[in-house]
Design a protein around this motif. Structure first.
Motif, mmCIF file in Angstrom:
data_model
loop_
_atom_site.group_PDB
_atom_site.id
_atom_site.type_symbol
_atom_site.label_atom_id
_atom_site.label_comp_id
_atom_site.label_asym_id
_atom_site.label_seq_id
_atom_site.Cartn_x
_atom_site.Cartn_y
_atom_site.Cartn_z
ATOM 1 N N PRO A 1 -4.353 -45.035 37.925
ATOM 2 C CA PRO A 1 -3.419 -44.259 37.113
ATOM 3 C C PRO A 1 -3.542 -44.641 35.632
ATOM 4 C CG PRO A 1 -2.257 -45.972 38.303
ATOM 5 C CD PRO A 1 -3.691 -46.022 38.759
ATOM 6 N N PHE A 2 -3.183 -43.716 34.772
ATOM 7 C CA PHE A 2 -3.113 -44.011 33.342
ATOM 8 C C PHE A 2 -1.957 -44.973 33.122
ATOM 9 C CE2 PHE A 2 -1.286 -43.103 29.143
ATOM 10 C CZ PHE A 2 -2.385 -43.366 28.344
ATOM 11 N N ILE A 3 -2.239 -46.085 32.480
ATOM 12 C CA ILE A 3 -1.212 -47.105 32.233
ATOM 13 C C ILE A 3 -1.098 -47.327 30.736
ATOM 14 C CG2 ILE A 3 -0.505 -49.494 32.630
ATOM 15 C CD1 ILE A 3 -2.176 -49.334 35.259
ATOM 16 N N LEU A 4 0.127 -47.237 30.257
ATOM 17 C CA LEU A 4 0.430 -47.478 28.853
ATOM 18 C C LEU A 4 1.803 -48.123 28.783
ATOM 19 C CD1 LEU A 4 -0.488 -46.888 25.857
ATOM 20 C CD2 LEU A 4 1.032 -44.909 25.979
ATOM 21 N N ALA A 5 1.906 -49.192 28.026
ATOM 22 C CA ALA A 5 3.204 -49.816 27.787
ATOM 23 C C ALA A 5 3.965 -48.878 26.860
ATOM 24 C CB ALA A 5 3.038 -51.204 27.166
ATOM 25 N N VAL A 6 4.867 -48.093 27.421
ATOM 26 C CA VAL A 6 5.504 -47.017 26.666
ATOM 27 C C VAL A 6 6.738 -47.459 25.883
ATOM 28 C CG1 VAL A 6 4.612 -45.214 28.176
ATOM 29 C CG2 VAL A 6 6.875 -46.195 28.627
ATOM 30 N N LYS A 7 7.147 -48.705 26.039
ATOM 31 C CA LYS A 7 8.325 -49.168 25.319
ATOM 32 C C LYS A 7 8.107 -48.992 23.810
ATOM 33 C CE LYS A 7 11.583 -52.975 25.077
ATOM 34 N NZ LYS A 7 11.930 -54.292 25.635
ATOM 35 N N GLY A 8 9.016 -48.277 23.172
ATOM 36 C CA GLY A 8 8.932 -48.033 21.735
ATOM 37 C C GLY A 8 8.073 -46.839 21.353
ATOM 38 N N ALA A 9 7.478 -46.175 22.340
ATOM 39 C CA ALA A 9 6.618 -45.023 22.048
ATOM 40 C C ALA A 9 7.391 -43.723 22.269
ATOM 41 C CB ALA A 9 5.386 -45.050 22.949
ATOM 42 N N THR A 10 6.883 -42.664 21.678
ATOM 43 C CA THR A 10 7.419 -41.326 21.918
ATOM 44 C C THR A 10 6.498 -40.615 22.904
ATOM 45 O OG1 THR A 10 6.115 -40.271 20.178
ATOM 46 C CG2 THR A 10 8.266 -41.216 19.535
ATOM 47 N N LYS A 11 6.975 -39.518 23.481
ATOM 48 C CA LYS A 11 6.107 -38.788 24.420
ATOM 49 C C LYS A 11 4.875 -38.235 23.706
ATOM 50 C CE LYS A 11 9.187 -34.847 24.437
ATOM 51 N NZ LYS A 11 10.133 -34.083 25.245
ATOM 52 N N ASP A 12 5.003 -37.889 22.424
ATOM 53 C CA ASP A 12 3.837 -37.415 21.685
ATOM 54 C C ASP A 12 2.801 -38.529 21.507
ATOM 55 O OD1 ASP A 12 4.803 -34.807 21.440
ATOM 56 O OD2 ASP A 12 5.842 -35.251 19.561
ATOM 57 N N GLN A 13 3.265 -39.747 21.259
ATOM 58 C CA GLN A 13 2.345 -40.884 21.152
ATOM 59 C C GLN A 13 1.686 -41.180 22.495
ATOM 60 O OE1 GLN A 13 5.307 -43.550 19.526
ATOM 61 N NE2 GLN A 13 4.312 -43.550 17.512
ATOM 62 N N VAL A 14 2.453 -41.054 23.564
ATOM 63 C CA VAL A 14 1.899 -41.268 24.903
ATOM 64 C C VAL A 14 0.818 -40.229 25.184
ATOM 65 C CG1 VAL A 14 2.414 -41.289 27.381
ATOM 66 C CG2 VAL A 14 4.010 -42.371 25.768
ATOM 67 N N LEU A 15 1.100 -38.977 24.895
ATOM 68 C CA LEU A 15 0.114 -37.912 25.103
ATOM 69 C C LEU A 15 -1.144 -38.139 24.269
ATOM 70 C CD1 LEU A 15 2.439 -34.797 25.322
ATOM 71 C CD2 LEU A 15 0.859 -35.592 27.113
ATOM 72 N N ALA A 16 -0.976 -38.557 23.035
ATOM 73 C CA ALA A 16 -2.134 -38.807 22.170
ATOM 74 C C ALA A 16 -2.994 -39.943 22.735
ATOM 75 C CB ALA A 16 -1.672 -39.140 20.750
ATOM 76 N N ALA A 17 -2.351 -41.006 23.215
ATOM 77 C CA ALA A 17 -3.100 -42.114 23.812
ATOM 78 C C ALA A 17 -3.820 -41.658 25.076
ATOM 79 C CB ALA A 17 -2.156 -43.274 24.120
ATOM 80 N N PHE A 18 -3.127 -40.870 25.869
ATOM 81 C CA PHE A 18 -3.694 -40.324 27.101
ATOM 82 C C PHE A 18 -4.998 -39.592 26.788
ATOM 83 C CE2 PHE A 18 -1.024 -39.169 31.056
ATOM 84 C CZ PHE A 18 -2.098 -39.311 31.916
ATOM 85 N N GLU A 19 -4.927 -38.656 25.855
ATOM 86 C CA GLU A 19 -6.083 -37.834 25.534
ATOM 87 C C GLU A 19 -7.202 -38.652 24.895
ATOM 88 O OE1 GLU A 19 -4.294 -34.516 23.475
ATOM 89 O OE2 GLU A 19 -3.914 -33.506 25.383
ATOM 90 N N ALA A 20 -6.865 -39.615 24.048
ATOM 91 C CA ALA A 20 -7.884 -40.446 23.399
ATOM 92 C C ALA A 20 -8.627 -41.308 24.416
ATOM 93 C CB ALA A 20 -7.238 -41.327 22.332
ATOM 94 N N ARG A 21 -7.898 -41.818 25.406
ATOM 95 C CA ARG A 21 -8.522 -42.728 26.370
ATOM 96 C C ARG A 21 -9.356 -42.016 27.427
ATOM 97 N NH1 ARG A 21 -3.735 -46.711 27.958
ATOM 98 N NH2 ARG A 21 -5.122 -47.029 29.731
#
Length: 173
Positions: free
Chosen positions: A123-143
């Protein structure tokens, strides 16, 4: 689980069973991480405790690491919708706004989760504490463009960040 952070002195006084009971869920459904980290006690400071948990993850064999990664829920996935997330995961995802998405945003997350899982087998794993959903999506797509070995290492680094955040919430300086 108590909401009051424990002192480091209290952590160091715990027997192994109490330690694993209290911290066995720090690494998603993987109490072996706490079992291993507990062997490094007594901790001189909270940072040493965080390092012991990180070392437990890094020193594990690849099969154990993969199992740890596979124990993580998809971000905004079926477990979240069904209310089956661990309390800390639910809180972390809610803090990033992943519990308040539009139908289009949910569809985008679902598609990205599927593409990521098919490509990397985890699964895609990102420490989302302090992030916004837009930042999460951007990290998702970049990775998604990462080579598999880099993404495996990145996922482990994100697990270590999640562990750090959770320990910082549970143990006072």
């Amino acid at each position: 689980m108590s909401t009051q952070p424990l002192t480091l002195a209290a952590v160091n006084r715990m027997d192994e069973e109490a330690f694993v009971t209290r911290f066995g869920d720090i690494a998603e459904h993987s109490p072996w991480v706490a079992e291993e980290a507990g062997r490094a006690r007594p901790y001189p400071d909270r940072e040493a405790m965080v390092a012991a948990f990180a070392d437990a993850v890094l020193q594990a064999d690849e099969d154990a690491q993969r199992a740890l990664l596979l124990a993580h829920p998809d971000l905004a996935g079926r477990a979240a919708i069904a209310g089956e997330l661990a309390p800390e995961s639910r809180s972390e995802q809610a803090g990033a706004g992943l519990d308040r998405m539009t139908a289009d945003e949910y569809a985008r997350f679902s598609r990205l989760n599927a593409v990521y899982s098919d490509r990397f087998g985890i699964p895609f794993i990102l420490a989302v504490k302090g992030a916004t959903k837009d930042q999460v999506l951007a990290a998702f797509e970049a990775r998604l463009d990462n080579p598999a070995d880099i993404e495996f290492a990145t996922a482990l680094t994100q697990v270590q960040r999640i562990i750090r955040f959770r320990l910082e919430d549970r143990v006072s300086e």
